[in-house]
Design a protein around this motif. Sequence first.
Motif, short mmCIF file in Angstrom:
data_model
loop_
_atom_site.label_atom_id
_atom_site.label_comp_id
_atom_site.label_asym_id
_atom_site.label_seq_id
_atom_site.Cartn_x
_atom_site.Cartn_y
_atom_site.Cartn_z
N ALA A 113 0.83 -1.21 0.00
CA ALA A 113 0.00 0.00 0.00
C ALA A 113 0.86 1.25 0.00
O ALA A 113 0.48 2.29 -0.57
N ALA A 114 2.05 1.16 0.63
CA ALA A 114 2.95 2.32 0.68
C ALA A 114 3.50 2.69 -0.69
O ALA A 114 4.05 3.78 -0.86
N THR A 115 3.38 1.78 -1.67
CA THR A 115 3.86 2.09 -3.02
C THR A 115 2.86 2.94 -3.80
O THR A 115 3.14 3.33 -4.94
N GLY A 116 1.68 3.18 -3.20
CA GLY A 116 0.66 3.94 -3.90
C GLY A 116 -0.15 3.11 -4.86
O GLY A 116 -1.01 3.65 -5.58
N SER A 117 0.08 1.82 -4.89
CA SER A 117 -0.68 0.94 -5.78
C SER A 117 -2.04 0.63 -5.18
O SER A 117 -2.21 0.62 -3.95
N ASP A 118 -2.99 0.38 -6.04
CA ASP A 118 -4.31 -0.08 -5.62
C ASP A 118 -4.23 -1.59 -5.46
O ASP A 118 -4.18 -2.33 -6.45
N ILE A 119 -4.18 -2.07 -4.21
CA ILE A 119 -3.91 -3.46 -3.92
C ILE A 119 -5.21 -4.21 -3.63
O ILE A 119 -6.02 -3.77 -2.82
N ASP A 120 -5.37 -5.33 -4.29
CA ASP A 120 -6.52 -6.21 -4.04
C ASP A 120 -5.97 -7.58 -3.63
O ASP A 120 -5.42 -8.30 -4.46
N VAL A 121 -6.07 -7.91 -2.33
CA VAL A 121 -5.62 -9.20 -1.85
C VAL A 121 -6.75 -10.21 -2.09
O VAL A 121 -7.82 -10.08 -1.52
N LEU A 122 -6.51 -11.16 -2.95
CA LEU A 122 -7.54 -12.11 -3.33
C LEU A 122 -7.89 -13.04 -2.17
O LEU A 122 -7.01 -13.51 -1.45
N ASP A 123 -9.17 -13.30 -2.03
CA ASP A 123 -9.64 -14.35 -1.12
C ASP A 123 -10.07 -15.51 -2.01
O ASP A 123 -11.24 -15.85 -2.10
N ALA A 124 -9.08 -16.11 -2.68
CA ALA A 124 -9.36 -17.09 -3.73
C ALA A 124 -8.94 -18.49 -3.35
O ALA A 124 -8.95 -19.39 -4.18
N GLY A 125 -8.55 -18.69 -2.10
CA GLY A 125 -8.20 -20.04 -1.68
C GLY A 125 -6.87 -20.50 -2.25
O GLY A 125 -6.06 -19.72 -2.75
N CYS A 126 -6.67 -21.80 -2.21
CA CYS A 126 -5.40 -22.41 -2.62
C CYS A 126 -5.29 -22.42 -4.13
O CYS A 126 -6.27 -22.66 -4.84
N CYS A 127 -4.06 -22.18 -4.65
CA CYS A 127 -3.85 -22.21 -6.09
C CYS A 127 -3.99 -23.62 -6.63
O CYS A 127 -4.22 -23.82 -7.82
N GLY A 128 -3.81 -24.64 -5.77
CA GLY A 128 -4.00 -26.02 -6.19
C GLY A 128 -2.73 -26.76 -6.51
O GLY A 128 -2.73 -27.99 -6.62
N LEU A 129 -1.60 -26.04 -6.69
CA LEU A 129 -0.35 -26.75 -6.99
C LEU A 129 0.26 -27.29 -5.70
O LEU A 129 0.60 -28.47 -5.60
N ALA A 130 0.40 -26.41 -4.71
CA ALA A 130 0.81 -26.83 -3.36
C ALA A 130 2.06 -27.70 -3.37
O ALA A 130 2.04 -28.84 -2.93
N GLY A 131 3.16 -27.13 -3.90
CA GLY A 131 4.42 -27.87 -3.89
C GLY A 131 4.37 -29.09 -4.77
O GLY A 131 4.02 -29.04 -5.95
N ASN A 132 4.68 -30.23 -4.19
CA ASN A 132 4.71 -31.47 -4.97
C ASN A 132 3.31 -31.99 -5.32
O ASN A 132 3.15 -32.77 -6.25
N PHE A 133 2.28 -31.54 -4.60
CA PHE A 133 0.95 -32.13 -4.78
C PHE A 133 0.49 -32.07 -6.23
O PHE A 133 0.08 -33.08 -6.82
N GLY A 134 0.50 -30.90 -6.82
CA GLY A 134 -0.04 -30.74 -8.16
C GLY A 134 0.79 -31.39 -9.25
O GLY A 134 0.31 -31.56 -10.38
N PHE A 135 2.03 -31.74 -8.93
CA PHE A 135 2.86 -32.44 -9.90
C PHE A 135 2.62 -33.94 -9.88
O PHE A 135 2.82 -34.62 -10.89
N GLU A 136 2.21 -34.48 -8.74
CA GLU A 136 2.13 -35.93 -8.60
C GLU A 136 1.04 -36.53 -9.50
O GLU A 136 -0.04 -35.96 -9.65
N ARG A 137 1.37 -37.67 -10.07
CA ARG A 137 0.41 -38.38 -10.91
C ARG A 137 -0.81 -38.75 -10.07
O ARG A 137 -0.71 -39.24 -8.95
N GLY A 138 -2.01 -38.48 -10.62
CA GLY A 138 -3.25 -38.75 -9.92
C GLY A 138 -3.85 -37.53 -9.25
O GLY A 138 -4.97 -37.60 -8.73
#
Length: 961
Positions: free
Chosen positions: A874-899
């Motif tokens: 906020a101190a940069t003067g930017s209009d900041i929108d912090v998303l309440d969008a939950g987990c991106c789904g990759l989560a480290g090794n999780f999203g890479f693993e087969r299945g």
Amino acid sequence: MPTGSDHRQPNRAWPLDALAADLTAAVAGEVRFDPGSRAAYSTDASNYRALPLGVVVPRTPEDAMAAIAICREHDMPVLSRGGGTSLAGQCCNAAVVLDWTKYCHRMVALDASARTVVVEPGIALDALNRELSAHDLMVGPKPATHVSCTIGGMIGNNSCGSTAQAYGKTVDSVRRLEVLTYEGTRMWVGPGPAGLTDQLRDALRDIADRYAEDIRASYPRIPRRVSGYNLDSLLPEYGFDAAKFLVGSESTLVTVLRAELELVEVPAAKTLVVLGFPDVFAAADAVPEVLRHDPAALEGLDGRLVQLERGRHVAVHAIQQLPDGNAWLMAQFDGNTQDEADAAGREMMREVRGRTGASGTLVDDPDREAELWSAREAGLGATAYPLDGPATHEGWEDAAVPPERLGDYLREFEALLKRFGYESSSLYGHFGQGCVHTRIPFDLRTAEGIARYREFVTDSAHLVVDHGGSLSGEHGDGQSRAELLRIMFGDRLINAFGEVKHLFDPRDRMNPGKIVSPRPLDADLREGTTYRPWEPATHFAFPEDGFRFSRAANRCVGVGKCRGEHGGVMCPSYRATREEEHSTRGRARLLFEMLEGDVITEGWRSTEVRDALDLCLACKGCRNDCPVEVDMATYKAEFLSHHYHRRLRPMAHYSMGWIPLWARLATGAAPVVNALTHTRGLRGAIARLGGVDPRRPFPRFARHRFTQTFTPAVDLASAPQGRVLLWPDTFTNNFEPRIAHDAAEVLAAAGFAVEIPERTVCCGLTWISTGQLATARRVLRRTLRILEPALREGVPVVVLEPSCAAVFRSDLPELLHGDEDAHRLAGQTRTLAEILAERAPRWSPPVIGGSAVVQPHCHQHAILHLDRDEELLAATGSDIDVLDAGCCGLAGNFGFERGHYEISVACAEDALLPALRACSPETTILADGFSCRTQIRHLLPEARPRHAAELLAAAIRGEKP
């Protein structure tokens, strides 16, 4: 009354194989009689436990009818279950459980002009209200569990909530119900006798006529009478309403197939007035004064609740807004305009303060109102595990009395608690309707403690009845209070309840043992005198749970916030699958049952627990979002460590789990490795060999690591802020070293002398997430040895990757509990935003402007929090929108693993990707987590997600964002 310390459900030899086979043949939905499914549904939010015979997940109401028909043929008991958040034991029984929530959650019909809606019973309240919001309509009652409670569950329980002050209980919203009896009668019932069979109509009229005077004399005329059957709805003065009569019957009379509800308009404007009093009794005494002004909601909370929330850092902003006092009333006023609502609030505050001397404040900012309501709704979580006392339990947590007698009741109730040697964790609740919530530290593990519990609730029942109240004002009777109903209603009405039960369910197969012919209130306890869970040795210390894994596994209190469909982080896999065993609560239940050993008998080798944990993303969202801070990521790591001990692991554990080693080797030959991993044909073969989904592109290794190209500062005199050690995490160091250089540039500009470790270091994250904890401990001990000089000198360690910082703050001190250097590193770990705020408060970042959306890493959300990051951006003067969008789904090794690919993408599509697609091309996308940036780049190739350090450094260099 019967006594005893522990009564388990009888082990009747049900012919389950034949039942399961017939159900599978007849039902289009899912039929589950496996140990894992039974374990996941063994309890609710109460003190009770009963393993179900099996679970049916119907696809339609007609599918449920087919399931009940098969159960009828086999003479098997049935229990309908919604969100499973019942506090009195209604939702656990040795029966076939119908879980409506996965498929039967449709809005069937909406008549906005008539303000009515027809829904299936599995739809969650918040989900329904989001659909209705486009029409400025909503369901009136709003229980505290609104994120997960279902309309069917609300009907079964006659739920209320804070808005009941204005809109009444669920019974007041029900217009018609489509129901099914166990014997197979299907009917739509509503006002009057229409829809009932002749037999049911005549029999109900006969019961209403014979017991009319008893009903009029014994049913308390208070806003919050939930106990017992609604026989009063059958009286002529109430229109003989069969639908309202069936509300609150807790699945003991009928199965609800569909419901028609009356809706209310969303208030155009709201104002919240908070009044402060010296104690909770004075607050209760003031309730009639506030009620004269007709508030839309009137809630109370005492100083003990606020103290507990402050100790757990819950609702911190809300607590800071409370006026002076040691107890508070929160009164909401609605209006057609904000001025109208504010005027009503100010008038009430002026008069009540004049009459009582209370302090007060008026809040009409929606964000501040939401914060204050969060303090009230956080009550159960904050009081379940007081930091300064034993765990507390339900059992007498929702009694209701006439509001004008609330103060006197609370004084006598407090005296009763003291006489029994109990200290309530808090007194709070719906004071405007005389309903009080509390949790009490009952001893439910010893014969003496259980006997005292029985005696206390019996005396409490007499106290409530003496004050003209109801044993339950919100949570229903279930098993906690059904045995005590005779005290409230007397012998004749108890006989009437029995006649009603026999009329609708002559074989006693609908949720048996609840309300009528109830099982003892001290039977079927989840703990009880036979509770002796397996207590295995563990790698993590679990200090918050008395250093016992069994207590950690039993921490969940079942409120089901992890089953929410919107907002927060937990539980991403549940949102994708809508499976109970993929919720934090469901997984906790399986771990509890694993330690019990009754239905899950293989201990650490259990395939049921492994499969439930497989789709846990280890996002740690539950560590922050769960009201009692269940940490399923840690539990998963502990389980995997033992499950695969001296066994072959999945290949991804060797490839992704050992990525710090492979990355170090690969950067030495980055062009060759990148070519191999990005060449068609070879890429797929490498992916399959490493247990990686072939659809997932490999990240590209950098030609040179950050640690190879960075030159540490040598002139401390030109660094007024002193030394910092910049942590070269595996992901930044080997894949995106530019981020670390940018961070060093920012730190230098702010006046720091930046250093890096002299040797290769690692936080052990990937070994922890794959459950290779012995290796993780070795890695961490080596890291502590290398960092020893910096730790001794108190040099801050700045960590750019949120997951690595979270390891140092959370996992490290629990894996190496008692190691002072481990605790030093936890205390000296800082994010970039934190170090700038704490050590360089006068430094201001360059003005950047523009707009930016921020995707918080899950570990940032759960462990580190974003307050400092938001302030810095906020101190940069930017209009900041912090998303309440939950987990991106990759989560480290999780999203890479087969299945895991489909679940990983589904998590991203839940909210994150739609939010990013809605951004303008000029909007900067900020994501400090390597996983978040990798997922966004894969699924939105046109996006350019950046670390905050890149944005700040570019501004320092005068570059455009």
